[in-house]
Design a protein around this motif. Sequence first.
Motif, PDB file in Angstrom:
ATOM      1  N   SER A   1     -20.351  67.820  28.466  1.00 56.15           N
ATOM      2  CA  SER A   1     -20.767  66.468  29.241  1.00 56.15           C
ATOM      3  C   SER A   1     -22.099  66.888  30.068  1.00 56.15           C
ATOM      4  O   SER A   1     -22.784  65.781  30.164  1.00 56.15           O
ATOM      5  CB  SER A   1     -19.800  65.828  30.044  1.00 56.15           C
ATOM      6  OG  SER A   1     -18.573  65.428  29.312  1.00 56.15           O
TER       7      SER A   1
ATOM      8  N   ARG B   1     -15.871  65.976  22.388  1.00 58.37           N
ATOM      9  CA  ARG B   1     -16.329  65.236  23.282  1.00 58.37           C
ATOM     10  C   ARG B   1     -15.627  64.061  23.652  1.00 58.37           C
ATOM     11  O   ARG B   1     -14.963  63.661  24.923  1.00 58.37           O
ATOM     12  CB  ARG B   1     -17.874  64.863  23.171  1.00 58.37           C
ATOM     13  CG  ARG B   1     -18.338  64.061  24.484  1.00 58.37           C
ATOM     14  CD  ARG B   1     -19.904  63.750  24.208  1.00 58.37           C
ATOM     15  NE  ARG B   1     -20.687  65.078  24.146  1.00 58.37           N
ATOM     16  CZ  ARG B   1     -21.219  65.522  23.218  1.00 58.37           C
ATOM     17  NH1 ARG B   1     -21.035  64.902  22.006  1.00 58.37           N
ATOM     18  NH2 ARG B   1     -21.920  66.564  22.990  1.00 58.37           N
ATOM     19  N   ALA B   2     -15.259  63.334  22.676  1.00 52.97           N
ATOM     20  CA  ALA B   2     -14.459  61.951  22.866  1.00 52.97           C
ATOM     21  C   ALA B   2     -12.927  62.466  23.390  1.00 52.97           C
ATOM     22  O   ALA B   2     -12.396  61.692  24.075  1.00 52.97           O
ATOM     23  CB  ALA B   2     -14.279  61.566  21.489  1.00 52.97           C
ATOM     24  N   GLU B   3     -12.322  63.529  22.887  1.00 56.71           N
ATOM     25  CA  GLU B   3     -11.141  63.713  23.202  1.00 56.71           C
ATOM     26  C   GLU B   3     -11.185  64.399  24.598  1.00 56.71           C
ATOM     27  O   GLU B   3     -10.289  63.982  25.413  1.00 56.71           O
ATOM     28  CB  GLU B   3     -10.574  65.068  22.401  1.00 56.71           C
ATOM     29  CG  GLU B   3      -9.342  65.666  22.521  1.00 56.71           C
ATOM     30  CD  GLU B   3      -8.841  66.832  21.978  1.00 56.71           C
ATOM     31  OE1 GLU B   3      -8.097  67.813  22.393  1.00 56.71           O
ATOM     32  OE2 GLU B   3      -9.489  67.190  20.949  1.00 56.71           O
TER      33      GLU B   3
ATOM     34  N   GLU C   1      -3.726  70.531  31.962  1.00 57.24           N
ATOM     35  CA  GLU C   1      -3.544  68.930  32.002  1.00 57.24           C
ATOM     36  C   GLU C   1      -4.283  68.288  33.243  1.00 57.24           C
ATOM     37  O   GLU C   1      -5.125  67.405  33.239  1.00 57.24           O
ATOM     38  CB  GLU C   1      -2.221  68.238  32.343  1.00 57.24           C
ATOM     39  CG  GLU C   1      -1.341  68.432  30.520  1.00 57.24           C
ATOM     40  CD  GLU C   1      -1.910  67.638  29.455  1.00 57.24           C
ATOM     41  OE1 GLU C   1      -2.717  66.646  29.917  1.00 57.24           O
ATOM     42  OE2 GLU C   1      -2.137  68.227  28.428  1.00 57.24           O
TER      43      GLU C   1
ATOM     44  N   THR D   1     -13.205  63.510  26.975  1.00 58.00           N
ATOM     45  CA  THR D   1     -13.583  62.341  27.860  1.00 58.00           C
ATOM     46  C   THR D   1     -12.160  61.554  28.042  1.00 58.00           C
ATOM     47  O   THR D   1     -12.094  60.921  29.132  1.00 58.00           O
ATOM     48  CB  THR D   1     -14.664  61.543  27.350  1.00 58.00           C
ATOM     49  OG1 THR D   1     -15.905  62.216  27.199  1.00 58.00           O
ATOM     50  CG2 THR D   1     -15.025  60.460  28.184  1.00 58.00           C
ATOM     51  N   ALA D   2     -11.583  61.419  26.956  1.00 55.68           N
ATOM     52  CA  ALA D   2     -10.410  60.385  27.190  1.00 55.68           C
ATOM     53  C   ALA D   2      -9.293  60.928  27.803  1.00 55.68           C
ATOM     54  O   ALA D   2      -8.772  60.341  28.534  1.00 55.68           O
ATOM     55  CB  ALA D   2      -9.725  60.273  25.767  1.00 55.68           C
ATOM     56  N   ARG D   3      -9.192  62.525  28.189  1.00 56.69           N
ATOM     57  CA  ARG D   3      -8.305  63.009  29.231  1.00 56.69           C
ATOM     58  C   ARG D   3      -8.884  63.217  30.478  1.00 56.69           C
ATOM     59  O   ARG D   3      -8.165  63.798  31.317  1.00 56.69           O
ATOM     60  CB  ARG D   3      -7.661  64.341  28.634  1.00 56.69           C
ATOM     61  CG  ARG D   3      -9.029  65.269  28.314  1.00 56.69           C
ATOM     62  CD  ARG D   3      -8.234  66.696  28.016  1.00 56.69           C
ATOM     63  NE  ARG D   3      -7.683  67.350  29.023  1.00 56.69           N
ATOM     64  CZ  ARG D   3      -6.839  68.360  28.973  1.00 56.69           C
ATOM     65  NH1 ARG D   3      -6.320  68.793  27.983  1.00 56.69           N
ATOM     66  NH2 ARG D   3      -6.154  68.827  30.172  1.00 56.69           N
ATOM     67  N   GLY D   4     -10.309  62.772  30.766  1.00 61.22           N
ATOM     68  CA  GLY D   4     -10.711  62.946  32.016  1.00 61.22           C
ATOM     69  C   GLY D   4     -11.443  64.085  32.269  1.00 61.22           C
ATOM     70  O   GLY D   4     -11.454  64.688  33.736  1.00 61.22           O
ATOM     71  N   THR D   5     -11.816  64.995  31.434  1.00 66.12           N
ATOM     72  CA  THR D   5     -12.484  66.221  31.511  1.00 66.12           C
ATOM     73  C   THR D   5     -13.777  66.344  31.369  1.00 66.12           C
ATOM     74  O   THR D   5     -14.099  66.045  30.219  1.00 66.12           O
ATOM     75  CB  THR D   5     -11.483  67.390  30.723  1.00 66.12           C
ATOM     76  OG1 THR D   5     -10.020  67.434  31.045  1.00 66.12           O
ATOM     77  CG2 THR D   5     -12.169  68.874  31.000  1.00 66.12           C
TER      78      THR D   5
END
Length: 289
Positions: free
Chosen positions: A135, A23-25, A111, A27-31
């Motif tokens: 999410s 989830r953190a990964e 991406e 979220t960090a990439r905006g997905t």
Amino acid sequence: MCRVVDLRQAVLAKNDEAAHALRAELTARGTVTVNLLSSPGSGKTALLERELLLARERGVGVAALTADLATENDAVRLARSGAPVKQVLTDGLCHLEAAMLSRHLDGWLPEDARLLFVENVGNLVCPASYDLGESLRVVLASVTEGEDKPLKYPTAFGLAQLVVVTKTDIAEAVGFDEAAFRTNVQRVNPGVEVVLTSARSGDGSGLLLDRALAVAAGAGTHAPVMAQQQHGGHGHPHDAHDHAHAHDRGPGDHHHDHDHDHHHGPDDVHEHEHDGLPPHAHPAAAQIR
């Protein structure tokens, strides 16, 4: 002195750790990841295909991963939208797990994917207990399944952040009692939103996409009471697990009796990519409303 270890809780705890990291990964990439759960035949593939088409028309970066015990039928259907699609074959495992999902996203997820829809294995029992790092968790039920579905599967409906009713074009014909269904949903998950859709008529088209985009834009999600009660008002709603089940093959022990041209690790399931219409012909899947 003997120590009793609850293997079920140990497996779920390990999954929760992997889900938190994923989830953190993402979220960090905006997905934003949307986990779709339902019984077999609810019509979630047909609904998802329509939502993917709408996303493409709106210029929204979107991808889909679909899981089944066998066949690539759903991936073939979803690929008609033109969105990148990956099929995961679980060979009998009744659910996806966070580590499994992470492996199959690695190196594949585009991406520009603002939204990732995960079509979980058709099953309202096992998948309900496994956080995938999503999410938004969505549970779907068709009008043909009965108004008491939420009461029969309280964990699945109780941890949902959105409930989608499908096949509403035949609601009158099958005698679907919408008020009773909504009442039962609220009994297990007070305050959760219920939306009505029909992939055949187009009613409710875009509602799922809109809710996912709202989350991507920073909107809050529904916090199920069941999760709050089990975690003292803290934590992600999908960290709650309240039922036990057994599998003939545990996580990381998926045996394959048939030959493939590609190698699989000991804890892998099969994957196939569909970036559009596949180059080879497949028999058309039966139409699902």
